[in-house]
Every structure is written in C-alpha cells, then in structure tokens.
Design a protein around this motif. Structure first.
Motif, short mmCIF file in Angstrom:
data_model
loop_
_atom_site.label_atom_id
_atom_site.label_comp_id
_atom_site.label_asym_id
_atom_site.label_seq_id
_atom_site.Cartn_x
_atom_site.Cartn_y
_atom_site.Cartn_z
N TYR A 1 0.84 -1.20 0.00
CA TYR A 1 0.00 0.00 0.00
C TYR A 1 0.87 1.24 0.00
CZ TYR A 1 -3.93 -3.05 1.25
OH TYR A 1 -4.89 -4.03 1.25
N THR A 2 0.25 2.37 -0.32
CA THR A 2 0.93 3.66 -0.32
C THR A 2 0.15 4.63 0.55
OG1 THR A 2 1.81 3.31 -2.54
CG2 THR A 2 1.78 5.57 -1.72
N LEU A 3 0.86 5.33 1.46
CA LEU A 3 0.26 6.35 2.32
C LEU A 3 0.74 7.71 1.84
CD1 LEU A 3 -1.51 6.58 4.96
CD2 LEU A 3 0.65 7.03 6.13
N ALA A 4 -0.19 8.57 1.42
CA ALA A 4 0.15 9.89 0.89
C ALA A 4 -0.53 10.95 1.73
CB ALA A 4 -0.27 10.01 -0.57
N VAL A 5 0.27 11.93 2.21
CA VAL A 5 -0.25 13.05 2.99
C VAL A 5 -0.32 14.26 2.07
CG1 VAL A 5 0.08 14.50 5.01
CG2 VAL A 5 0.78 12.09 5.09
N VAL A 6 -1.52 14.82 1.91
CA VAL A 6 -1.75 15.92 0.96
C VAL A 6 -2.17 17.15 1.75
CG1 VAL A 6 -3.04 16.68 -1.07
CG2 VAL A 6 -2.44 14.25 -0.79
N GLY A 7 -1.57 18.32 1.40
CA GLY A 7 -1.89 19.58 2.05
C GLY A 7 -3.12 20.24 1.48
N PRO A 8 -3.49 21.39 2.01
CA PRO A 8 -4.71 22.08 1.54
C PRO A 8 -4.62 22.55 0.10
CG PRO A 8 -3.50 23.44 3.10
CD PRO A 8 -2.85 22.11 3.13
N THR A 9 -3.42 22.73 -0.42
CA THR A 9 -3.27 23.17 -1.81
C THR A 9 -3.26 22.01 -2.79
OG1 THR A 9 -0.84 23.12 -1.60
CG2 THR A 9 -1.97 25.19 -1.07
N GLY A 10 -3.34 20.78 -2.30
CA GLY A 10 -3.33 19.62 -3.17
C GLY A 10 -1.95 19.06 -3.42
N LYS A 11 -0.94 19.62 -2.81
CA LYS A 11 0.43 19.15 -2.99
C LYS A 11 0.73 18.05 -1.97
CE LYS A 11 5.22 20.75 -3.12
NZ LYS A 11 6.13 21.93 -2.98
N THR A 12 1.42 17.00 -2.43
CA THR A 12 1.76 15.89 -1.54
C THR A 12 2.92 16.29 -0.64
OG1 THR A 12 1.06 14.29 -3.23
CG2 THR A 12 2.48 13.47 -1.46
N ALA A 13 2.64 16.27 0.67
CA ALA A 13 3.68 16.66 1.63
C ALA A 13 4.56 15.48 2.03
CB ALA A 13 3.02 17.26 2.89
N GLU A 14 3.99 14.28 2.06
CA GLU A 14 4.77 13.10 2.44
C GLU A 14 4.12 11.87 1.83
OE1 GLU A 14 6.40 10.78 6.48
OE2 GLU A 14 5.38 12.73 6.61
N GLN A 15 4.97 10.91 1.48
CA GLN A 15 4.48 9.67 0.88
C GLN A 15 5.31 8.50 1.39
OE1 GLN A 15 3.48 9.84 -3.31
NE2 GLN A 15 4.11 7.70 -3.62
N ARG A 16 4.62 7.42 1.80
CA ARG A 16 5.30 6.26 2.34
C ARG A 16 4.73 4.99 1.71
NH1 ARG A 16 6.01 6.98 8.92
NH2 ARG A 16 6.88 9.11 8.91
N THR A 17 5.59 3.97 1.61
CA THR A 17 5.17 2.65 1.15
C THR A 17 4.96 1.75 2.36
OG1 THR A 17 6.40 2.88 -0.93
CG2 THR A 17 5.79 0.65 -0.25
N LEU B 1 -3.66 4.13 -0.55
CA LEU B 1 -3.88 3.61 -1.89
C LEU B 1 -3.39 2.17 -1.98
CD1 LEU B 1 -2.88 6.82 -2.13
CD2 LEU B 1 -3.33 6.40 -4.54
N ARG B 2 -4.13 1.36 -2.71
CA ARG B 2 -3.68 0.00 -2.96
C ARG B 2 -2.70 -0.03 -4.11
NH1 ARG B 2 -9.34 -3.37 -2.78
NH2 ARG B 2 -9.81 -1.93 -4.50
N ALA B 3 -1.97 -1.13 -4.23
CA ALA B 3 -0.92 -1.24 -5.24
C ALA B 3 -1.50 -1.11 -6.64
CB ALA B 3 -0.19 -2.57 -5.10
N GLY B 4 -0.85 -0.24 -7.46
CA GLY B 4 -1.26 -0.06 -8.85
C GLY B 4 -2.46 0.83 -9.04
N GLU B 5 -3.01 1.44 -7.99
CA GLU B 5 -4.18 2.30 -8.11
C GLU B 5 -3.80 3.75 -7.84
OE1 GLU B 5 -7.29 0.93 -5.57
OE2 GLU B 5 -7.53 -1.01 -6.62
N THR B 6 -4.51 4.65 -8.48
CA THR B 6 -4.26 6.08 -8.31
C THR B 6 -5.38 6.77 -7.52
OG1 THR B 6 -5.33 6.53 -10.44
CG2 THR B 6 -2.94 6.21 -10.45
N THR B 7 -6.46 6.06 -7.25
CA THR B 7 -7.56 6.60 -6.46
C THR B 7 -7.45 6.10 -5.03
OG1 THR B 7 -8.97 6.60 -8.43
CG2 THR B 7 -10.06 6.81 -6.29
N ALA B 8 -7.67 7.01 -4.08
CA ALA B 8 -7.54 6.65 -2.67
C ALA B 8 -8.56 5.58 -2.29
CB ALA B 8 -7.71 7.88 -1.80
N TYR B 9 -8.08 4.53 -1.62
CA TYR B 9 -8.95 3.46 -1.14
C TYR B 9 -9.56 3.84 0.20
CZ TYR B 9 -10.41 -1.24 0.23
OH TYR B 9 -11.15 -2.33 0.64
N ARG B 10 -8.81 4.50 1.06
CA ARG B 10 -9.29 5.02 2.33
C ARG B 10 -8.74 6.43 2.50
NH1 ARG B 10 -12.24 1.48 1.81
NH2 ARG B 10 -12.72 -0.27 3.20
N THR B 11 -9.54 7.32 3.08
CA THR B 11 -9.15 8.73 3.25
C THR B 11 -9.42 9.14 4.70
OG1 THR B 11 -9.67 9.22 0.94
CG2 THR B 11 -9.53 11.07 2.46
#
Length: 325
Positions: free
Chosen positions: A266-282, A308-318
C-alpha cells in the motif's frame, strides 16, 4: 405487446445500456433510471401478462415492482456468482433480463396461438366419446303397440288398436335379467381425475414459483451475509495528536488495519490544503495486516491522509486531520 413496440423497447434498452457504460453523467443518470425503474418491468409485464387486459394503475404498479425485483435478485445473483457489483454488472443484468423478456412479449399472435395448440396437444388428452345409450340388459325388443292414428271422419276412440303379443323369453334371457347389472365407468372417472390433477397443478404453479423465488432470495441473502461477515475490512484511523512543537508541527499516530497481501504494498500519501503531496510512504503487508506510525504534520493546516492500494491512483481510504485552533 405488439412486435413493433417490443422492437422499440429493445432499441431503447440498448441505447440506455450504452449511455450508462459510455455516456456522460446526464446520459448515465437517464439510462440508469430507465433500466432500474421502467424497462425490465415493462418487458416482464408484457411477457407474463400477455393476453390480459390491465388497467393503467395495474400496469404501472407491475412495471415498477418487477423492475425493482430484477434489481434485487440480479444483485444477489451477481454477488453469489463471484462478480463485483458495479456499474457494468448492474447494466448487463438489467439490460439482459429486458432483452430476454421482450422475446416472448413481442411474438406475433399467430405464433402464440401455434405454441398454445402445441402445448395443449402435449398436456391435454382427447376426450373419450360418450357411450351410446343401450337398452337394459334382458330387455327384449318386441313389436310396439301401434298408436291409434286418426282417420278422416272416424273418431280416434273408434279405431281399434291391436294388442301386442306377449313375448316369449328364452332361458338365456331370463338368466341375463336375473344377473346384477355392472356399470363400467372406470375410464371416465380416470379421465376426470387426470383433468382435476392438471387443473390443480396449473393453479398451484404460480404459488410454487413465488415460493421458489423467495426461497432462492433468502438463500442468496444468507450466503451474502455470511461472506460479508467473514470478509476483512481495511480501515485507516488516527490517534490523539501530540503537542505542538516550536516549528509548528505535531506528531499524529496513523494506524491502518485489515491490510491484505493481494492488494499490497500500500501507499500512504499526505496531501496539504493546496493539493500538494507533503509526504508519501510505502506500507508493506506483514503479520496480521496492521501498520502504525507517528507522522509529523503541520498544526495550522488541514491535512488529508490517503491510503492507496498497489497499482491504483484513487484513494482506497481517506482520513482528514483538522488544524489546531
């Protein structure tokens, strides 16, 4: 249902399915509404109630009820067959049922009459000819008494009537008269019983079909509830944030549970209020499928944490982390 109307409904069904699968949102909504509330019920009503005069209220109620029944039973069958319940499966199910039901609904009347005659020949037996009335056993036809015929100018009472001679019975005729008379009506009773049995079967057939549908739906619902109960649910949660540091950040514990190896890593992505990714972890999947970590987030900004699940670009959980006030 006239054949031209059946062809028109078939064309509308195909157009509605294409709109749902490939159209823009307005066309998707219109096509989905037709497939969910109108087309399957109209086709089934024409097939099941062919030859019956229905009022407008009856036809409207049947159309809506049968359409909803197709949605419910179709969803259960899709789930039990192992297919994912989504836009494609729903569209194929509703459009397929509609097109199949339009075949008997749109048959010409002469074809239907031929089929009815064929079925009647297969199920109905020919009526046996009733036996002609026979004279009673032992009765010996003798010369009938000649009725007095009116003669011109002569009263009826004056015309002599010849007395009928007394018949002489033989020994065989006397024996036949003394024997009890046996009436053989077995075949007629058997025919009546067979007709009564067939009539009872045809009367009970709708009830049996309803019970079969309800029993099948109950069985499918029970199996679906068992599968849903035993399935693993992936969740993303956050704990109590830590104190704000001098740099304006704080540590927020993030926990992911129910991670499945077939969807990892899985991928964990932290997104700020402007839509920019602040941090991303596997996040690799290990052990019981639980992962937790403390992530440093800005205290004055509302942050979004996506899983996000592997190979997906849409968030699975938010998960949304509110700003510190």
């Amino acid at each position: 249902m006239k054949p031209k109307l059946a062809v028109l409904l078939a064309v509308v069904t195909v157009a509605a399915a294409a709109a749902v699968l490939f159209g823009t949102p307005p066309f998707m909504i219109a096509g989905g509404s037709l497939l969910a509330l109108l087309l399957p019920g109209a086709a089934l009503t024409g097939a099941l109630m062919r030859g019956r005069d229905l009022s407008g209220v009856e036809r409207t109620v049947l159309t809506a009820a049968l359409s909803l029944a197709v949605l419910i039973l179709g969803g259960l069958v899709i789930h039990v067959c192992g297919f994912s319940i989504g836009r494609t499966s729903w569209t194929v199910a509703t459009a397929g049922v509609t097109l199949v039901a339009l075949v008997p609904a749109g048959l010409p009347d002469r074809w239907v009459s031929v089929l009815k005659r064929l079925v009647s020949k297969l199920w109905d037996e020919e009526e046996e000819d009733e036996p002609e009335s026979e004279p009673a056993d032992g009765a010996v036809p003798g010369p009938a008494a000649t009725a007095a015929a009116p003669v011109a100018g002569v009263p009826v009472a004056a015309v002599p009537v010849a007395a009928a001679p007394t018949p002489v019975l033989t020994e065989d005729q006397v024996s036949t008269m003394l024997l009890p008379k046996v009436v053989d009506d077995g075949p007629a009773d058997d025919t009546a019983d067979a007709r009564g049995t067939r009539r009872l079967v045809w009367q009970l057939l709708p009830l049996v079909l309803v019970l079969a549908v309800l029993g099948g739906a109950s069985w499918l619902s029970y199996g679906s509830s068992q599968n849903s109960y035993e399935s693993t649910v992936t969740a993303l949660s956050a704990g109590q944030p830590g104190p704000v540091t001098g740099s304006g950040t704080r540590l927020v514990p993030i926990t992911a549970t129910g991670l499945l190896p077939e969807y990892g890593p899985y991928t964990l992505a932290v997104v700020g209020p402007t839509g920019k990714t602040a941090e991303q972890r596997t996040i690799p999947v290990s052990g019981d499928g639980t992962w937790t970590a403390a992530i440093s987030l800005p205290s004055r900004q509302r942050m979004t944490v996506n899983l996000l699940r592997a190979g997906e670009t849409t968030a699975y959980r938010t998960l949304y982390i509110a700003a510190e006030r």
